[in-house]
Design a protein around this motif. Structure first.
Motif, PDB file in Angstrom:
ATOM      1  N   VAL A 112      -0.266  -3.577  -5.129  1.00  0.00           N
ATOM      2  CA  VAL A 112       1.009  -3.040  -4.641  1.00  0.00           C
ATOM      3  C   VAL A 112       0.883  -1.585  -4.196  1.00  0.00           C
ATOM      4  O   VAL A 112       1.708  -1.098  -3.415  1.00  0.00           O
ATOM      5  N   GLU A 113      -0.157  -0.908  -4.675  1.00  0.00           N
ATOM      6  CA  GLU A 113      -0.360   0.483  -4.257  1.00  0.00           C
ATOM      7  C   GLU A 113      -0.714   0.569  -2.774  1.00  0.00           C
ATOM      8  O   GLU A 113      -0.669   1.654  -2.177  1.00  0.00           O
ATOM      9  N   ASN A 114      -1.054  -0.562  -2.156  1.00  0.00           N
ATOM     10  CA  ASN A 114      -1.375  -0.584  -0.729  1.00  0.00           C
ATOM     11  C   ASN A 114      -0.139  -0.670   0.158  1.00  0.00           C
ATOM     12  O   ASN A 114      -0.251  -0.601   1.382  1.00  0.00           O
TER      13      ASN A 114
ATOM     14  N   GLN B 187      -5.640  -3.713   1.864  1.00  0.00           N
ATOM     15  CA  GLN B 187      -5.507  -2.347   2.359  1.00  0.00           C
ATOM     16  C   GLN B 187      -4.890  -2.345   3.754  1.00  0.00           C
ATOM     17  O   GLN B 187      -5.112  -3.261   4.551  1.00  0.00           O
TER      18      GLN B 187
END
Length: 223
Positions: free
Chosen positions: A47-49, A210
């Motif tokens: 989810v950080e992407n 990504q």
């Protein structure tokens, strides 16, 4: 997911703010979200992407009953995902009205007609998080691991809106909501099941890759 070259993401201060939730979408997310997350034990990875601001999620379309759509909407709770349904779905009056009422859109029939004035392009450029199914078709249980030909729409939308493409793998829906037997007309992406709707409690995992730049993908020969 393979880790392809990432795109250059604008600094935080230069990115559009996330648009507010559509009221209908928010209501369904609040009512069905906990049920879907609990029943399918939805897990999110990467989810950080997800960037702040506009991005185009490109995901596989597995299973039936739009269970992959519900799992994704239930999993990402802090912002709305605007889904791009197939233009064929828009020909069914009830489906058209529901899709529009929930703040979603329809795929353009011809990519050459897509310009910077296009609704999807404008929404992306204004900061919307949108999801598209590049294969344009559901997978039945028997071809659940086949890869269909990709539509060029995903590249066109991302290039004109100047937003990153996020590859997304939805794993488990092909078994959680299978279509075993169904009717499919040539040129129509919809499989009509010849059995009652089936939703099994299989675990669903969603992985966000990504961010990728559309021009990099094209020039690198990945699409």
């Amino acid at each position: 997911l393979n880790r392809p070259p990432s795109c250059t993401v604008p600094p935080l201060m230069d990115r559009p703010a996330n648009p507010p939730l559509n009221k209908g979408y928010h209501l369904i997310q609040r009512m069905l979200g906990p049920i879907v997350r609990g029943y399918s034990r939805v897990e999110l990875h990467g989810v950080e992407n997800l960037p702040v601001g506009g991005a185009l999620l490109a995901l596989n379309h597995s299973g039936s009953m739009w269970w992959d759509v519900l799992c994704l909407a239930a999993g990402v709770r802090d912002r709305q995902i605007q889904f791009i349904a197939h233009h064929w779905d828009g020909r069914v009056p009830i489906v058209h009205d529901v899709v529009r009422a929930l703040g979603n859109h329809f795929l353009d029939e011809r990519t050459e007609s897509i310009t910077s004035d296009n609704t999807v392009v404008r929404e992306l450029a204004s900061g919307a998080l949108m999801a598209i199914f590049p294969e344009e078709s559901y997978h039945t249980f028997w071809n659940r691991y086949d890869l269909f030909e990709f539509t060029p729409h995903v590249i066109r939308y991302a290039q004109l809106a100047r937003v990153p493409i996020i590859p997304v793998a939805v794993i488990g829906v092909e078994e959680a909501a299978p279509t075993f037997f169904g009717v499919k007309r040539a040129g129509v992406p919809l499989h009509v099941p010849l059995h009652p709707p089936l939703i099994f409690p299989f675990k669903v995992q969603i992985e966000f890759g990504q961010p990728m730049d559309a021009d990099t993908l094209v020039n690198g020969g990945r699409l």
